[in-house]
Design a protein around this motif. Structure first.
Motif, PDB file in Angstrom:
ATOM      1  N   ARG A  90      37.305  45.660  46.404  1.00 47.71           N
ATOM      2  CA  ARG A  90      36.926  45.837  45.381  1.00 47.71           C
ATOM      3  C   ARG A  90      37.104  44.054  44.547  1.00 47.71           C
ATOM      4  O   ARG A  90      36.934  43.078  43.637  1.00 47.71           O
ATOM      5  N   LEU A  91      38.221  44.010  45.045  1.00 48.54           N
ATOM      6  CA  LEU A  91      39.137  42.742  44.238  1.00 48.54           C
ATOM      7  C   LEU A  91      38.060  41.339  44.476  1.00 48.54           C
ATOM      8  O   LEU A  91      37.709  40.225  44.327  1.00 48.54           O
ATOM      9  N   MET A  92      38.198  41.955  46.233  1.00 52.54           N
ATOM     10  CA  MET A  92      37.434  40.509  47.273  1.00 52.54           C
ATOM     11  C   MET A  92      36.188  39.955  45.908  1.00 52.54           C
ATOM     12  O   MET A  92      35.452  39.215  46.525  1.00 52.54           O
ATOM     13  N   LYS A  93      35.345  41.239  46.023  1.00 46.36           N
ATOM     14  CA  LYS A  93      33.779  40.881  45.233  1.00 46.36           C
ATOM     15  C   LYS A  93      34.109  40.575  44.059  1.00 46.36           C
ATOM     16  O   LYS A  93      33.574  39.608  43.887  1.00 46.36           O
ATOM     17  N   ILE A  98      33.656  35.459  40.239  1.00 48.96           N
ATOM     18  CA  ILE A  98      34.465  34.747  39.974  1.00 48.96           C
ATOM     19  C   ILE A  98      34.241  33.430  40.537  1.00 48.96           C
ATOM     20  O   ILE A  98      33.931  32.069  39.849  1.00 48.96           O
ATOM     21  N   ASN A  99      33.857  33.162  41.854  1.00 49.09           N
ATOM     22  CA  ASN A  99      33.685  31.886  42.764  1.00 49.09           C
ATOM     23  C   ASN A  99      32.406  31.642  42.284  1.00 49.09           C
ATOM     24  O   ASN A  99      32.280  30.033  42.351  1.00 49.09           O
ATOM     25  N   GLU A 100      31.424  31.803  42.530  1.00 49.16           N
ATOM     26  CA  GLU A 100      30.121  31.778  42.873  1.00 49.16           C
ATOM     27  C   GLU A 100      30.101  31.106  40.789  1.00 49.16           C
ATOM     28  O   GLU A 100      29.324  30.044  40.792  1.00 49.16           O
ATOM     29  N   LYS A 101      30.812  32.119  39.719  1.00 49.63           N
ATOM     30  CA  LYS A 101      30.456  31.372  38.461  1.00 49.63           C
ATOM     31  C   LYS A 101      31.238  30.452  38.563  1.00 49.63           C
ATOM     32  O   LYS A 101      30.757  28.909  37.721  1.00 49.63           O
ATOM     33  N   LEU A 102      31.960  30.029  39.474  1.00 52.93           N
ATOM     34  CA  LEU A 102      32.702  28.423  39.336  1.00 52.93           C
ATOM     35  C   LEU A 102      32.165  27.870  39.493  1.00 52.93           C
ATOM     36  O   LEU A 102      31.934  26.803  39.198  1.00 52.93           O
TER      37      LEU A 102
END
Length: 162
Positions: A90-93, A98-102
């Motif tokens: 869940r944390l990895m997802k 978050i990485n994609e948004k950044l």
């Protein structure tokens, strides 16, 4: 030689007879009680075997208890690991989202930076042109309003862009 030791020989014979009689009695007793002794030894062997089996059963019971506790512990560890792995997934997802948004935000900021840079470059060129024009105007500035020698006449000058 008997003179050196003053021993009463009769006593020695009596003691020897008693010892011999005791040995003979032991031999007769061994022969008479032979079957009884075999039965006692067999009984002791059966009893020792029963004790050994009882100890084996006790050890097996103890081993089963240890095995059950180990299995219980392993089940707890497996459920703990499963819960932790689910949490980690869940944390990895969430991290990926978050990485994609950044990444999108970075792309947008780079686009904005490029646009701002283009505008700044345009403004710098405009400021440089204005400064050039003002220097040129200061060089040709005439203070007299009604001067007949003024070229071009006041109010008729049109600037040409470079």
């Amino acid at each position: 030689m008997f003179n050196l030791l003053d021993i009463n020989v009769d006593w020695l014979h009596t003691l020897g007879s008693l010892a011999g009689a005791g040995a003979l009695g032991g031999l007769i007793s061994a022969l008479v009680n032979r079957k009884e002794n075999k039965r006692i030894k067999k009984s002791e062997a059966v009893q020792a075997e029963a004790i050994a089996k009882k100890e084996d059963a006790s050890a097996a019971t103890e081993m089963m208890g240890l095995l059950e506790r180990t299995v219980s512990h392993m089940e707890k560890m497996n459920s703990y690991n499963k819960a932790n792995s689910e949490e980690m997934m869940r944390l990895m997802k969430e991290k990926d989202v978050i990485n994609e948004k950044l990444k999108k935000d970075i792309a947008l900021l780079q686009l904005q930076r490029t646009e701002d840079h283009r505008r700044i470059t345009g403004l710098e060129k405009t400021v440089e042109r204005e400064i050039r024009w003002r220097k040129d105007g200061d060089y040709h500035y005439c203070m007299a309003d009604d001067c007949k020698m003024r070229i071009p006449p006041q109010g008729t000058f049109i600037r040409m862009e470079d």
